[in-house]
Design an enzyme around this catalytic site. Sequence first.
Site, short mmCIF file in Angstrom:
data_model
loop_
_atom_site.label_atom_id
_atom_site.label_comp_id
_atom_site.label_asym_id
_atom_site.label_seq_id
_atom_site.Cartn_x
_atom_site.Cartn_y
_atom_site.Cartn_z
N ASN A 176 -15.07 27.06 36.25
CA ASN A 176 -13.82 27.35 37.00
C ASN A 176 -13.18 26.26 37.73
O ASN A 176 -12.05 26.04 38.07
CB ASN A 176 -14.20 28.54 38.09
CG ASN A 176 -13.11 29.16 38.86
OD1 ASN A 176 -12.15 29.69 38.61
ND2 ASN A 176 -13.40 28.76 40.42
N GLN A 179 -13.91 21.68 45.79
CA GLN A 179 -14.08 22.15 44.39
C GLN A 179 -12.88 22.59 43.73
O GLN A 179 -12.47 23.91 43.91
CB GLN A 179 -14.88 23.22 44.00
CG GLN A 179 -16.56 22.56 44.59
CD GLN A 179 -17.56 23.64 44.40
OE1 GLN A 179 -17.45 24.59 44.97
NE2 GLN A 179 -18.67 23.27 43.88
N ARG A 190 -24.33 29.75 29.98
CA ARG A 190 -23.91 30.74 31.10
C ARG A 190 -22.66 30.16 31.81
O ARG A 190 -22.42 29.11 32.35
CB ARG A 190 -25.09 30.47 32.10
CG ARG A 190 -24.90 31.55 33.40
CD ARG A 190 -24.44 31.02 34.45
NE ARG A 190 -24.87 31.75 35.79
CZ ARG A 190 -24.33 31.48 36.78
NH1 ARG A 190 -23.72 30.34 37.33
NH2 ARG A 190 -24.76 32.21 37.97
N ASP A 222 -20.12 30.11 34.33
CA ASP A 222 -20.17 30.36 35.85
C ASP A 222 -18.58 30.93 36.40
O ASP A 222 -17.60 30.39 35.99
CB ASP A 222 -20.25 28.85 36.55
CG ASP A 222 -20.25 29.01 38.14
OD1 ASP A 222 -21.22 29.74 38.52
OD2 ASP A 222 -19.47 28.42 38.87
N TYR A 269 -12.68 34.34 37.83
CA TYR A 269 -11.73 33.72 38.64
C TYR A 269 -10.98 32.75 37.62
O TYR A 269 -10.26 31.88 38.43
CB TYR A 269 -12.31 33.06 39.91
CG TYR A 269 -13.28 33.83 40.48
CD1 TYR A 269 -12.99 35.18 41.08
CD2 TYR A 269 -14.62 33.48 40.32
CE1 TYR A 269 -13.87 36.00 41.61
CE2 TYR A 269 -15.60 34.29 41.26
CZ TYR A 269 -15.27 35.51 41.64
OH TYR A 269 -16.09 36.30 42.29
N LEU A 270 -10.93 32.67 36.31
CA LEU A 270 -10.51 31.47 35.53
C LEU A 270 -8.83 31.32 35.82
O LEU A 270 -8.45 30.34 35.70
CB LEU A 270 -10.91 31.75 34.34
CG LEU A 270 -12.52 31.76 34.13
CD1 LEU A 270 -12.94 31.57 32.67
CD2 LEU A 270 -12.95 30.30 34.70
N GLU A 328 -5.20 32.49 37.26
CA GLU A 328 -4.39 33.06 38.44
C GLU A 328 -3.02 33.32 37.92
O GLU A 328 -2.22 32.78 37.05
CB GLU A 328 -4.12 31.90 39.41
CG GLU A 328 -5.37 31.17 39.99
CD GLU A 328 -5.98 30.31 39.04
OE1 GLU A 328 -7.15 30.07 39.01
OE2 GLU A 328 -5.11 29.66 38.03
N GLU A 344 -21.24 35.16 34.27
CA GLU A 344 -21.41 35.50 35.63
C GLU A 344 -20.35 36.22 36.08
O GLU A 344 -19.39 35.41 36.38
CB GLU A 344 -21.79 34.10 36.50
CG GLU A 344 -22.19 34.54 37.76
CD GLU A 344 -21.94 33.37 38.90
OE1 GLU A 344 -22.34 33.58 39.92
OE2 GLU A 344 -20.96 32.76 38.48
N HIS A 399 -31.03 31.67 41.81
CA HIS A 399 -30.57 30.23 42.73
C HIS A 399 -29.62 30.64 43.87
O HIS A 399 -29.65 29.55 44.64
CB HIS A 399 -30.17 29.12 41.88
CG HIS A 399 -28.86 29.43 41.23
ND1 HIS A 399 -28.67 30.27 40.29
CD2 HIS A 399 -27.85 28.87 41.38
CE1 HIS A 399 -27.51 30.66 39.75
NE2 HIS A 399 -26.84 29.75 40.36
N ASP A 400 -28.90 31.45 43.98
CA ASP A 400 -27.98 32.00 45.02
C ASP A 400 -28.62 32.89 45.92
O ASP A 400 -29.50 33.48 45.55
CB ASP A 400 -26.72 32.34 44.35
CG ASP A 400 -26.06 31.38 43.36
OD1 ASP A 400 -26.03 30.17 44.01
OD2 ASP A 400 -25.27 31.82 42.66
#
Length: 550
Positions: free
Chosen positions: A110, A177, A207, A209, A213-214, A216, A251, A316-317
């Site tokens: 992303n 980011q 995986r 991530d 949201y890739l 718009e 994800e 991990h989140d």
Amino acid sequence: MSETERELRYASWHKDAVIYQLHVKSFFDANGDGFGDFAGLTRKLDYLASLGVNTIWLLPFYPSPRRDDGYDVLDYESISPEFGTLDDFRRFVEAAHARNMHVITELVLNHTSDQHPWFQRARNAPAGSPERDFYVWSETDDKFAETRIIFVDSERSNWTWDPVANAYFWHRFYSHQPDLNYHNPAVIEAVLDIMRFWLDLGVDGFRLDAVPYLVERENTNNENLPETHRLLKHIRKTLEASYPGVILLAEANQWPDQARDYFGTGDECHMAFHFPLMPRIFTAVAMGNSQPIITMVQQTDGIPEECQWAIFLRNHDELTLEMVTEAERNFLWDTYASDERARLNLGIRRRLSPLMDQDRRRVELLHMLLFSLPGSPVLYYGDEIGMGDNVDLGDRDGVRTPMQWSSGKNAGFSGGDPKTLALPLLDNPRFGFQVINVAAQEKDPHSLLNWVRRILAIRSAHQAFARGAICFVSTENPAVIAYVREYKGECILCVANLSNIAQAAMLDLHQYSGSRPRELFGKTVFPAVGKHRYPIMFQPYGYFWFQLKP
């Protein structure tokens, strides 16, 4: 390896995967610099094989400013020096494959770091140029007004002003980011080249991530757009033409129907994390009621045949509570995070054992569900020994502390100076490395570690757990959950008491009349199933796995 050999070796391997998620920096340090590395990970592969996992998922190991623990990538085709070299990585992959283990790497699709060369070129290039169009820009910060902010604790806008470009850039996560522009074919080809690079080094899957949201588009909420799904279909089709057996794991933290969409018709991602189910498992145990699990499994059943959910308890989140109702979120916060330091964004930054107040009964019960509900289970490193966390560390670092191998220096993680460790060790009476570590649990036949080994060995001996259909069984008791996993004639009955008091249940097993349930943990044969409801009793948080044999 020829394409034919690869295809035979990897055909549908993801459906039988038992995934172990780890951060290289926190697993084992071979050279004493305080950071885990690939040489150290390679030395611990026998431990992972003995645990019963067959797939390793690696968190980001790319060069990075580490403002977001590696999810802010500087270079997608290199190894951050503290983790080793590309040769170290290649040796690790070869050693994993020699043990019949697969390797999934993290691919941050992303966004990049704002220090990435792509972004530096973009901000210095003229508006409208190919270099500038690698990212998403605007002259104002009111575009895409319907899009929610994900990191509500730290960000107030999805736009950030860049004085060099003299424009705003778009970001769904942190302001350092910037999001890539997937309307630009050059971006898509650059990402495909990155994937080819790692596949040529032997990686078995990615995986992906933050896939919702890739892409718009104005006048949308910029999540789950048709353009995003077309992009994923294109990526899969392109990769499979040259790399049969490659796995894409999505994800997508979304509501059930939207999460299911990332399988497409079997032509998008092979796997997707079961975000809809995860918080309902915790809700069911907190309430002592099976309905949240039953409802969510039924709502997300019937995915394409070659696809598979990746089910998990912790990672991990933070334990995300974005896709639950406000009432459910408040209930889970009150139950599992009464200490507000444990709350982050819309979630809970705790490991599994602290969430369960170190109650071995509940920890086992949750793993029993993890290993028997439909999907490929994902274990987070350290949860197999009941590791704790440190809520005083910033962001999600509290659940990413060094693996606790022994009670010796630096928990056996590193021989270096304690001051150089990537993150501080856990050092407290309940969860400190002196009391919770691999070495101690290896010696104890009744330890959590050895229990996890035993239950994974049982699971691997019965393909019904990995590939079987599920049918819920009426129990006449909402605190008791019962379901049958069936595959190629084998039937496994899974039953559990989700409450903190003893329970009795009457199971409707009329279609299995005449079967003699054989309990899989102790091999005890129970009385035969008759035409009437089958009685069964449980201690608090008790559970059984039965093979139903004629």
